[in-house]
Design an enzyme around this catalytic site. Structure first.
Site, PDB file in Angstrom:
ATOM      1  N   HIS A 121       0.653   5.108   6.295  1.00  0.00           N
ATOM      2  CA  HIS A 121      -0.765   4.700   6.296  1.00  0.00           C
ATOM      3  C   HIS A 121      -1.589   5.635   7.181  1.00  0.00           C
ATOM      4  O   HIS A 121      -2.670   6.079   6.785  1.00  0.00           O
ATOM      5  CB  HIS A 121      -0.916   3.268   6.842  1.00  0.00           C
ATOM      6  N   LYS A 157      -1.029 -16.197   2.317  1.00  0.00           N
ATOM      7  CA  LYS A 157       0.208 -15.547   2.775  1.00  0.00           C
ATOM      8  C   LYS A 157       0.098 -15.266   4.270  1.00  0.00           C
ATOM      9  O   LYS A 157      -0.801 -14.532   4.698  1.00  0.00           O
ATOM     10  CB  LYS A 157       0.369 -14.223   1.996  1.00  0.00           C
ATOM     11  N   ARG A 167       2.607   6.872  -3.425  1.00  0.00           N
ATOM     12  CA  ARG A 167       3.918   7.324  -2.942  1.00  0.00           C
ATOM     13  C   ARG A 167       4.776   7.867  -4.067  1.00  0.00           C
ATOM     14  O   ARG A 167       5.509   8.818  -3.896  1.00  0.00           O
ATOM     15  CB  ARG A 167       4.657   6.158  -2.268  1.00  0.00           C
ATOM     16  N   SER A 185       5.587  -1.269   4.392  1.00  0.00           N
ATOM     17  CA  SER A 185       5.583  -2.245   5.486  1.00  0.00           C
ATOM     18  C   SER A 185       6.736  -3.228   5.320  1.00  0.00           C
ATOM     19  O   SER A 185       7.374  -3.618   6.308  1.00  0.00           O
ATOM     20  CB  SER A 185       4.255  -3.009   5.509  1.00  0.00           C
TER      21      SER A 185
END
Ligand code: PNS
Length: 158
Positions: free
Chosen positions: A17, A41, A90, A127
């Site tokens: 990031h 969440k 990515r 993450s």
């Protein structure tokens, strides 16, 4: 380019990031890192902790500021006067979902999305993987900023 946004959950922020924030700062005058407040969440880190960790990790990037948002990203972009969304890609596996989101965001608010190809050093990073490795006591020191590594140790009491 004036002002861009890098949206995400950042639970927690990774070196991948930070690389995207740096590259966004190279092409824009202002970079807003926007942390999604997801009411459905809980996550590992609270929103305040995520914001603090990003701020600590971006002290060397003066154009970067951190904010939270909920609701639609395009609404946040409108109220902030954001020119474009900047995201890292990515691998091909990111592409389908990111393409859908960028098309939806353009349809909803005529907001452009710019993709930067993730530095190959970080192309495997996420993450969720960082959380999993840290939870089992693995070494994540090259994957996240120092303050995040420390915070993960505290969370998992290591
Ligand atoms: O780090 P993440 O979880 O992949 O980030 C996803 C994020 C925050 C960019 C995305 O879920 C989002 O923009 N959410 C806000 C709600 C919204 O605008 N949804 C429509 C997107 S097309």
């Amino acid at each position: 380019m004036q002002k861009v946004v890098c949206p995400g959950s950042y639970d927690p922020v990774t070196n991948g990031h930070i690389d995207v924030f740096k590259r966004a700062s190279d092409i824009a005058n202002e970079v807003v890192v926007a942390v999604l407040v997801n009411h459905s969440k809980a996550g590992l880190f609270s929103i305040e902790e995520r914001v603090d960790l990003i701020k600590e990790s971006c002290q060397h990037l003066p154009k970067v500021s951190v904010q939270t948002f909920d609701g639609l990203l395009v609404d946040f972009c409108k109220t902030q006067g954001v020119t474009a969304i900047v995201k890292g890609l990515r691998a091909v596996s990111d592409f389908d979902y990111e393409l859908q989101m960028s098309q939806m965001n353009y349809q909803l608010g005529q907001v452009e999305t710019l993709f930067v190809a993730t530095n190959p050093l970080y192309s495997f990073l996420s993450s969720s993987l960082v959380r999993e490795v840290a939870r089992h006591g693995g070494d994540i020191s090259t994957s996240v900023p120092k303050s995040v590594a420390q915070a993960l140790k505290v969370k998992y009491k290591r």
